[in-house]
Motif scaffolding. Structure first.
Motif, short mmCIF file in Angstrom:
data_model
loop_
_atom_site.label_atom_id
_atom_site.label_comp_id
_atom_site.label_asym_id
_atom_site.label_seq_id
_atom_site.Cartn_x
_atom_site.Cartn_y
_atom_site.Cartn_z
N GLY A 136 6.28 17.65 -12.74
CA GLY A 136 7.33 17.25 -13.65
C GLY A 136 7.88 15.86 -13.35
N ARG A 137 9.07 15.59 -13.92
CA ARG A 137 9.69 14.28 -13.76
C ARG A 137 9.94 13.95 -12.29
N ASP A 138 10.46 14.91 -11.50
CA ASP A 138 10.75 14.65 -10.10
C ASP A 138 9.50 14.26 -9.33
N GLY A 139 8.40 14.91 -9.62
CA GLY A 139 7.15 14.56 -8.97
C GLY A 139 6.70 13.15 -9.32
N ARG A 140 6.94 12.75 -10.58
CA ARG A 140 6.56 11.40 -11.01
C ARG A 140 7.43 10.35 -10.31
N VAL A 141 8.71 10.66 -10.10
CA VAL A 141 9.58 9.73 -9.36
C VAL A 141 9.05 9.53 -7.95
N MET A 142 8.69 10.63 -7.29
CA MET A 142 8.19 10.53 -5.92
C MET A 142 6.86 9.77 -5.86
N ARG A 143 6.00 9.97 -6.83
CA ARG A 143 4.73 9.23 -6.84
C ARG A 143 4.96 7.75 -7.07
N LEU A 144 5.96 7.43 -7.89
CA LEU A 144 6.26 6.01 -8.13
C LEU A 144 6.83 5.36 -6.87
N ILE A 145 7.61 6.12 -6.09
CA ILE A 145 8.08 5.60 -4.80
C ILE A 145 6.89 5.27 -3.90
N LEU A 146 5.90 6.16 -3.88
CA LEU A 146 4.69 5.89 -3.08
C LEU A 146 4.00 4.62 -3.55
N ASP A 147 3.89 4.42 -4.85
CA ASP A 147 3.26 3.20 -5.39
C ASP A 147 4.02 1.96 -4.94
N GLU A 148 5.35 2.03 -4.96
CA GLU A 148 6.17 0.89 -4.55
C GLU A 148 6.00 0.58 -3.06
N ILE A 149 5.89 1.62 -2.24
CA ILE A 149 5.66 1.41 -0.81
C ILE A 149 4.31 0.72 -0.60
N CYS A 150 3.30 1.19 -1.29
CA CYS A 150 1.95 0.64 -1.10
C CYS A 150 1.87 -0.83 -1.50
N GLY A 151 2.67 -1.24 -2.48
CA GLY A 151 2.60 -2.62 -2.97
C GLY A 151 3.67 -3.53 -2.41
N ALA A 152 4.52 -3.04 -1.50
CA ALA A 152 5.65 -3.84 -1.02
C ALA A 152 5.21 -4.96 -0.08
N PRO A 153 5.78 -6.16 -0.23
CA PRO A 153 5.48 -7.26 0.70
C PRO A 153 6.02 -6.94 2.10
N LYS A 154 5.27 -7.36 3.12
CA LYS A 154 5.71 -7.19 4.50
C LYS A 154 6.53 -8.41 4.93
N ILE A 155 7.49 -8.18 5.84
CA ILE A 155 8.40 -9.22 6.31
C ILE A 155 8.13 -9.47 7.79
N PRO A 156 8.09 -10.75 8.23
CA PRO A 156 7.78 -11.06 9.64
C PRO A 156 8.97 -10.87 10.56
N LEU A 157 9.45 -9.62 10.68
CA LEU A 157 10.59 -9.32 11.56
C LEU A 157 10.12 -8.41 12.69
#
Length: 271
Positions: A136-157
């Motif tokens: 359902g909708r909640d599952g789609r929200v969680m999958r979209l969070i995963l997509d955002e993590i996979c595509g997030a830029p890394k920071i040199p910290l």
């Protein structure tokens, strides 16, 4: 898993490791303390710790990562780590993620940018049941969070940690007090080794020079102080820079933005 987790959240991270869903979340709040340490531990699931308020540092045997507000640190499953914060309130949202939730998830510890979309998705996920409907909708929200993590830029910290006990003694002292003004002769004496041995062994074990490592530690300390509201001028002089403009130039060279723009604040005294 405790049966009550089907209807209520726990504040114990172990309770989130066996929930039969790809993503689960815990909300953690720490009041200001002179020194807060979450002791060394590990868990089967990967963790994304998103800093809502306050700045903390993640430590592993391989290195240390600074996590300013509105950024997040990724910790793969099974990696032993501890978290440190000094003198400030810390609030984070930790997502625990099954290792096979996506083939594109990071494979090493790293600090990532949190996009505005991911930020809103995490806020939305606070009210999602632990045993959400994956189709359902909640599952789609969680999958979209995963997509955002996979595509997030890394920071040199991040600073790598050496294995040699003498170098570790030096590195831990500098992490505890990044503003210490001792020169390389001082730190060689502190580690009970010669200057040449220090410079050679440090590069061999970390891949960078001692000078660059120390600069990175000072950048991380600067971000911690700036995030808590300390003026740029104060931070620059406290950390040994000749002028606030020299500090800001270094910050922009490494981070790609001035301190004001990086932290999203208009009240800073200098770019």
């Amino acid at each position: 898993m405790n049966n009550r987790l089907t209807t209520a959240r726990s504040v114990v991270f172990q309770d989130y490791q066996d929930i039969p869903r790809p993503v689960s979340m815990i909300i953690v709040e720490h009041d200001p303390e002179p020194s807060m340490i979450v002791p060394r531990h590990s868990h089967p699931r990967a963790q994304l710790a998103y800093s809502v308020k306050g700045t903390f540092t993640l430590h592993t045997e391989e290195g240390a990562w600074l996590v300013p507000p509105n950024r997040a640190v990724w910790v793969p499953g099974g990696v032993e780590h501890e978290m440190h914060a000094r003198g400030q309130a810390v609030s984070n949202r930790s997502l625990y993620i099954q290792p096979d939730a996506s083939p594109d998830l990071p494979t090493e510890c790293c600090v990532i940018e949190v996009s505005p979309l991911m930020r809103h998705l995490i806020i939305e996920a606070i009210d999602i049941p632990l045993l959400y409907d994956e189709a359902g909708r909640d599952g789609r929200v969680m999958r979209l969070i995963l997509d955002e993590i996979c595509g997030a830029p890394k920071i040199p910290l991040h600073v790598p940690m050496p294995r040699d006990a003498r170098l570790l003694r030096i590195c831990r002292a500098l992490l505890a007090d990044p503003s210490h003004d001792g020169d390389i002769e001082y730190w060689a004496h502190h580690g009970a080794l010669g200057r040449r041995t220090l410079t050679r062994l440090f590069r061999d074990q970390t891949g960078i020079t001692f000078t660059l490592w120390r600069q990175q530690v000072r950048l991380m300390e600067a971000l911690r102080r700036l995030s808590s509201g300390t003026p740029v001028t104060t931070v620059a002089f406290d950390l040994g820079y000749e002028s606030p403009s020299a500090f800001s130039a270094m910050f922009r060279r490494v981070m790609g933005k001035t301190p004001r723009h990086y932290l999203g604040r208009s009240d800073m005294d200098l770019d």
